[in-house]
Motif scaffolding. Structure first.
Motif, PDB file in Angstrom:
ATOM      1  N   UNK A  61      16.169  -2.802  13.979  1.00 53.20           N
ATOM      2  CA  UNK A  61      14.901  -2.596  13.286  1.00 53.20           C
ATOM      3  C   UNK A  61      14.634  -3.735  12.305  1.00 53.20           C
ATOM      4  N   UNK A  62      15.628  -4.069  11.485  1.00 56.18           N
ATOM      5  CA  UNK A  62      15.447  -5.130  10.483  1.00 56.18           C
ATOM      6  C   UNK A  62      15.161  -6.476  11.146  1.00 56.18           C
ATOM      7  N   UNK A  74      11.305   5.299  20.477  1.00 56.51           N
ATOM      8  CA  UNK A  74      12.706   4.927  20.621  1.00 56.51           C
ATOM      9  C   UNK A  74      13.310   4.769  19.238  1.00 56.51           C
ATOM     10  N   UNK A  75      14.451   5.399  19.030  1.00 56.30           N
ATOM     11  CA  UNK A  75      15.184   5.193  17.786  1.00 56.30           C
ATOM     12  C   UNK A  75      15.947   3.889  17.909  1.00 56.30           C
ATOM     13  N   UNK A  76      15.879   3.067  16.854  1.00 59.31           N
ATOM     14  CA  UNK A  76      16.566   1.781  16.848  1.00 59.31           C
ATOM     15  C   UNK A  76      17.626   1.783  15.763  1.00 59.31           C
ATOM     16  N   UNK A 136       7.289 -18.049  18.889  1.00 60.15           N
ATOM     17  CA  UNK A 136       7.911 -16.965  18.127  1.00 60.15           C
ATOM     18  C   UNK A 136       7.655 -15.611  18.784  1.00 60.15           C
ATOM     19  N   UNK A 137       6.456 -15.392  19.295  1.00 58.44           N
ATOM     20  CA  UNK A 137       6.146 -14.141  19.996  1.00 58.44           C
ATOM     21  C   UNK A 137       6.968 -14.015  21.276  1.00 58.44           C
ATOM     22  N   UNK A 138       7.118 -15.117  21.997  1.00 58.30           N
ATOM     23  CA  UNK A 138       7.937 -15.091  23.213  1.00 58.30           C
ATOM     24  C   UNK A 138       9.388 -14.757  22.872  1.00 58.30           C
ATOM     25  N   UNK A 139       9.882 -15.323  21.798  1.00 57.28           N
ATOM     26  CA  UNK A 139      11.246 -15.043  21.365  1.00 57.28           C
ATOM     27  C   UNK A 139      11.395 -13.577  20.981  1.00 57.28           C
ATOM     28  N   UNK A 178      13.319  -8.052  22.250  1.00 55.37           N
ATOM     29  CA  UNK A 178      12.954  -6.660  22.459  1.00 55.37           C
ATOM     30  C   UNK A 178      13.279  -6.216  23.887  1.00 55.37           C
ATOM     31  N   UNK A 179      12.972  -7.048  24.861  1.00 58.40           N
ATOM     32  CA  UNK A 179      13.266  -6.721  26.256  1.00 58.40           C
ATOM     33  C   UNK A 179      14.769  -6.607  26.482  1.00 58.40           C
ATOM     34  N   UNK A 180      15.527  -7.535  25.930  1.00 56.17           N
ATOM     35  CA  UNK A 180      16.984  -7.476  26.064  1.00 56.17           C
ATOM     36  C   UNK A 180      17.553  -6.192  25.476  1.00 56.17           C
ATOM     37  N   UNK A 181      17.074  -5.832  24.288  1.00 55.11           N
ATOM     38  CA  UNK A 181      17.517  -4.580  23.660  1.00 55.11           C
ATOM     39  C   UNK A 181      17.148  -3.381  24.516  1.00 55.11           C
ATOM     40  N   UNK A 182      15.947  -3.404  25.074  1.00 59.58           N
ATOM     41  CA  UNK A 182      15.481  -2.301  25.921  1.00 59.58           C
ATOM     42  C   UNK A 182      16.376  -2.135  27.157  1.00 59.58           C
ATOM     43  N   UNK A 183      16.698  -3.246  27.788  1.00 60.46           N
ATOM     44  CA  UNK A 183      17.526  -3.189  28.996  1.00 60.46           C
ATOM     45  C   UNK A 183      18.934  -2.706  28.652  1.00 60.46           C
TER      46      UNK A 183
END
Length: 99
Positions: free
Chosen positions: A18-19, A11-13, A58-61, A66-71
Motif C-alpha cells: 500500500x505504501x 483487494x486487501x494489500x 512512471x505510470x508504466x512502472x 501492480x500487475x506483478x503484485x496481482x499475479x
C-alpha cells in the motif's frame, strides 16, 4: 481474515505494498501538477513533452508493479484454489493493457 479473490471488486494489500503504491502515485501526481504549471507558465513545448514522457514512464512502472503484485497474490491464490476463471480474467486484462 477472509482471503480476497480476483473476482472481487476489492483487494486487501499489505502495508508495504500500500505504501509503495501510494508513494508512486503521489510522485506521479506531483509530476502532473508540474506539467500543468509548465503550461501555465508558457514553457517551451519540448520541455513539457519531456516531462509528459517521464509521467508516462512512471505510470508504466506503477502498472508493472501492480500487475506483478496481482499475479503473485490474487492470481496465484485463485489458481491454487481451483478458480481457473482467474486465468481468463488475467488474459482479458492483459489484452486491454496491450491496446
Amino acid at each position: 481474515m477472509e482471503e480476497m479473490k480476483c473476482i472481487h471488486a476489492k483487494k486487501e494489500r499489505s502495508e508495504e505494498e500500500f505504501k509503495d503504491l501510494i508513494h508512486r502515485l503521489n510522485r506521479i501526481e506531483g509530476q502532473v501538477r508540474g506539467i500543468k504549471r509548465m503550461v501555465e507558465d508558457e514553457a517551451y513545448c519540448p520541455d513539457i513533452l519531456i516531462q509528459v514522457s517521464a509521467v508516462n514512464s512512471a505510470l508504466n512502472s506503477f502498472s508493472k508493479v501492480l500487475l506483478g503484485n496481482h499475479i503473485r497474490t490474487c492470481v496465484a491464490d485463485d489458481i491454487r484454489n481451483g478458480q481457473e476463471e482467474t486465468i481468463d480474467e488475467l488474459v482479458t486484462l492483459l489484452q486491454k493493457l496491450m491496446k
